[in-house]
Design a protein around this motif. Structure first.
Motif, PDB file in Angstrom:
ATOM      1  N   GLU A  47      -0.731  15.986  27.812  1.00 24.53           N
ATOM      2  CA  GLU A  47      -0.955  16.348  26.423  1.00 24.53           C
ATOM      3  C   GLU A  47       0.355  16.627  25.688  1.00 24.53           C
ATOM      4  O   GLU A  47       1.334  17.082  26.281  1.00 24.53           O
ATOM      5  N   GLU A  48       0.329  16.357  24.403  1.00 20.44           N
ATOM      6  CA  GLU A  48       1.527  16.550  23.589  1.00 20.44           C
ATOM      7  C   GLU A  48       1.990  18.004  23.598  1.00 20.44           C
ATOM      8  O   GLU A  48       3.194  18.279  23.645  1.00 20.44           O
ATOM      9  N   SER A  49       1.054  18.939  23.610  1.00 21.03           N
ATOM     10  CA  SER A  49       1.446  20.358  23.628  1.00 21.03           C
ATOM     11  C   SER A  49       2.190  20.715  24.918  1.00 21.03           C
ATOM     12  O   SER A  49       3.145  21.499  24.884  1.00 21.03           O
ATOM     13  N   SER A  50       1.798  20.144  26.042  1.00 18.30           N
ATOM     14  CA  SER A  50       2.508  20.376  27.307  1.00 18.30           C
ATOM     15  C   SER A  50       3.890  19.739  27.278  1.00 18.30           C
ATOM     16  O   SER A  50       4.860  20.298  27.783  1.00 18.30           O
ATOM     17  N   PHE A  51       3.980  18.557  26.697  1.00 20.64           N
ATOM     18  CA  PHE A  51       5.264  17.861  26.545  1.00 20.64           C
ATOM     19  C   PHE A  51       6.216  18.709  25.706  1.00 20.64           C
ATOM     20  O   PHE A  51       7.379  18.911  26.075  1.00 20.64           O
ATOM     21  N   GLU A  52       5.729  19.235  24.607  1.00 22.38           N
ATOM     22  CA  GLU A  52       6.560  20.046  23.721  1.00 22.38           C
ATOM     23  C   GLU A  52       6.964  21.356  24.392  1.00 22.38           C
ATOM     24  O   GLU A  52       8.087  21.831  24.209  1.00 22.38           O
ATOM     25  N   LEU A  53       6.061  21.933  25.185  1.00 30.55           N
ATOM     26  CA  LEU A  53       6.392  23.146  25.935  1.00 30.55           C
ATOM     27  C   LEU A  53       7.512  22.855  26.933  1.00 30.55           C
ATOM     28  O   LEU A  53       8.476  23.624  27.045  1.00 30.55           O
ATOM     29  N   LEU A  54       7.424  21.755  27.637  1.00 32.40           N
ATOM     30  CA  LEU A  54       8.466  21.368  28.585  1.00 32.40           C
ATOM     31  C   LEU A  54       9.807  21.178  27.865  1.00 32.40           C
ATOM     32  O   LEU A  54      10.846  21.663  28.324  1.00 32.40           O
ATOM     33  N   GLU A  55       9.782  20.516  26.741  1.00 37.55           N
ATOM     34  CA  GLU A  55      11.015  20.323  25.963  1.00 37.55           C
ATOM     35  C   GLU A  55      11.605  21.671  25.536  1.00 37.55           C
ATOM     36  O   GLU A  55      12.814  21.879  25.628  1.00 37.55           O
ATOM     37  N   ARG A  56      10.740  22.587  25.093  1.00 40.98           N
ATOM     38  CA  ARG A  56      11.202  23.910  24.656  1.00 40.98           C
ATOM     39  C   ARG A  56      11.868  24.656  25.822  1.00 40.98           C
ATOM     40  O   ARG A  56      12.935  25.251  25.666  1.00 40.98           O
ATOM     41  N   LEU A 116      18.549  20.301  27.686  1.00 42.07           N
ATOM     42  CA  LEU A 116      18.118  19.230  26.792  1.00 42.07           C
ATOM     43  C   LEU A 116      18.833  19.395  25.463  1.00 42.07           C
ATOM     44  O   LEU A 116      18.681  20.417  24.793  1.00 42.07           O
ATOM     45  N   LYS A 117      19.593  18.398  25.126  1.00 40.46           N
ATOM     46  CA  LYS A 117      20.388  18.465  23.889  1.00 40.46           C
ATOM     47  C   LYS A 117      19.551  18.183  22.647  1.00 40.46           C
ATOM     48  O   LYS A 117      19.742  18.775  21.605  1.00 40.46           O
ATOM     49  N   GLU A 118      18.622  17.237  22.753  1.00 39.08           N
ATOM     50  CA  GLU A 118      17.756  16.918  21.619  1.00 39.08           C
ATOM     51  C   GLU A 118      16.392  16.472  22.146  1.00 39.08           C
ATOM     52  O   GLU A 118      16.287  15.923  23.233  1.00 39.08           O
ATOM     53  N   THR A 119      15.382  16.726  21.351  1.00 32.50           N
ATOM     54  CA  THR A 119      14.029  16.350  21.766  1.00 32.50           C
ATOM     55  C   THR A 119      13.802  14.856  21.520  1.00 32.50           C
ATOM     56  O   THR A 119      14.512  14.224  20.744  1.00 32.50           O
ATOM     57  N   VAL A 120      12.809  14.362  22.200  1.00 34.90           N
ATOM     58  CA  VAL A 120      12.418  12.956  22.072  1.00 34.90           C
ATOM     59  C   VAL A 120      10.957  12.952  21.628  1.00 34.90           C
ATOM     60  O   VAL A 120      10.151  13.735  22.146  1.00 34.90           O
ATOM     61  N   PRO A 121      10.592  12.096  20.720  1.00 34.89           N
ATOM     62  CA  PRO A 121       9.190  12.053  20.292  1.00 34.89           C
ATOM     63  C   PRO A 121       8.257  11.735  21.474  1.00 34.89           C
ATOM     64  O   PRO A 121       8.534  10.852  22.289  1.00 34.89           O
ATOM     65  N   MET A 178      13.913  27.798  35.329  1.00 35.42           N
ATOM     66  CA  MET A 178      13.869  27.637  33.891  1.00 35.42           C
ATOM     67  C   MET A 178      12.565  28.194  33.321  1.00 35.42           C
ATOM     68  O   MET A 178      12.573  28.836  32.276  1.00 35.42           O
ATOM     69  N   VAL A 179      11.456  27.940  34.027  1.00 37.15           N
ATOM     70  CA  VAL A 179      10.164  28.454  33.561  1.00 37.15           C
ATOM     71  C   VAL A 179      10.163  29.971  33.612  1.00 37.15           C
ATOM     72  O   VAL A 179       9.702  30.638  32.681  1.00 37.15           O
ATOM     73  N   PHE A 180      10.688  30.534  34.690  1.00 34.91           N
ATOM     74  CA  PHE A 180      10.750  31.986  34.815  1.00 34.91           C
ATOM     75  C   PHE A 180      11.564  32.595  33.676  1.00 34.91           C
ATOM     76  O   PHE A 180      11.131  33.560  33.038  1.00 34.91           O
ATOM     77  N   GLU A 181      12.722  32.019  33.402  1.00 33.43           N
ATOM     78  CA  GLU A 181      13.550  32.540  32.322  1.00 33.43           C
ATOM     79  C   GLU A 181      12.852  32.393  30.973  1.00 33.43           C
ATOM     80  O   GLU A 181      12.956  33.273  30.110  1.00 33.43           O
ATOM     81  N   TYR A 182      12.127  31.307  30.779  1.00 33.30           N
ATOM     82  CA  TYR A 182      11.364  31.108  29.549  1.00 33.30           C
ATOM     83  C   TYR A 182      10.323  32.227  29.387  1.00 33.30           C
ATOM     84  O   TYR A 182      10.173  32.799  28.307  1.00 33.30           O
ATOM     85  N   ILE A 183       9.636  32.549  30.479  1.00 35.31           N
ATOM     86  CA  ILE A 183       8.611  33.598  30.441  1.00 35.31           C
ATOM     87  C   ILE A 183       9.247  34.960  30.160  1.00 35.31           C
ATOM     88  O   ILE A 183       8.707  35.755  29.380  1.00 35.31           O
ATOM     89  N   LEU A 184      10.394  35.225  30.795  1.00 33.48           N
ATOM     90  CA  LEU A 184      11.090  36.487  30.530  1.00 33.48           C
ATOM     91  C   LEU A 184      11.408  36.618  29.044  1.00 33.48           C
ATOM     92  O   LEU A 184      11.134  37.654  28.423  1.00 33.48           O
ATOM     93  N   LYS A 185      11.990  35.571  28.473  1.00 29.92           N
ATOM     94  CA  LYS A 185      12.348  35.595  27.050  1.00 29.92           C
ATOM     95  C   LYS A 185      11.109  35.771  26.179  1.00 29.92           C
ATOM     96  O   LYS A 185      11.136  36.519  25.190  1.00 29.92           O
TER      97      LYS A 185
END
Length: 184
Positions: free
Chosen positions: A147-156, A164-169, A1-8
């Motif tokens: 950190e919140e930024s890492s959490f949001e990156l993981l969600e993305r 992931l269908k929906e994010t969680v705060p 998933m990380v690899f595909e994220y980086i490709l995109k």
């Protein structure tokens, strides 16, 4: 998933611009790479360094460096457990923090010697080279704070992969209370 994220992130469509073979067992990807017509492989250590030292490949990029701080390792506990056993959670977090303090304050050679009993099949010089690569890539954070930024990156990344269908705060799932205490 990380690899595909980086490709995109770099303008490539993983479904049309290349072929990704995900049928290979995790521990066999390096062997499959050397015996197939693949142009690239994604490897964790010590396999990446082994491919280089054997002359079978070169490390061209770090997924960790290219993606940003993705929390590859995170620890989870039920809220009820945390409430009933805060001393266990704090002790565990303190131990992880001491490990980070150690790798961030010692040389690659010292770290390699310390961890070598866990990697008996890897010669000390190769282990030192691997640790040096991790240090150069800034693999180890200074602390265990999620950190919140890492959490949001993981969600993305999870969203883009369709996992992931929906994010969680962030505040609903993450507590930094124990990490903050461990840093002190």
């Amino acid at each position: 998933m990380v690899f595909e994220y980086i490709l995109k992130k770099n303008g490539l469509d993983p479904s049309t611009d290349l072929t990704i073979d995900q049928s290979i067992s995790f521990g066999l990807t390096a062997a499959a790479f050397t015996s197939s017509d693949a142009d690239y492989t994604i490897e964790f250590e010590p396999f990446a360094t082994t491919l280089e030292l054997e002359g079978n490949g070169s490390v061209v990029a770090s997924l960790g460096t290219e993606s940003g701080y993705v929390p590859y390792t995170a620890y989870s506990a039920r809220k009820s457990y945390i409430k009933q056993h805060p001393e266990v959670i704090q002790s565990f977090t303190n131990a992880i923090q001491r490990g980070l303090d150690y790798v961030n304050s010692h040389s690659s050679e010292e770290i390699a010697k310390t961890i070598s009993p866990q990697f008996k099949e890897t010669p000390l010089d190769k282990l030192t080279q691997i640790v040096e690569r991790y240090k150069a890539q800034d693999t180890w954070k200074e602390d265990t704070v999620f950190e919140e930024s890492s959490f949001e990156l993981l969600e993305r990344i999870l969203e883009e992969a369709g996992q992931l269908k929906e994010t969680v705060p962030y505040k609903e799932l993450v507590t930094t209370e124990f990490s903050t205490k461990a840093v002190k």
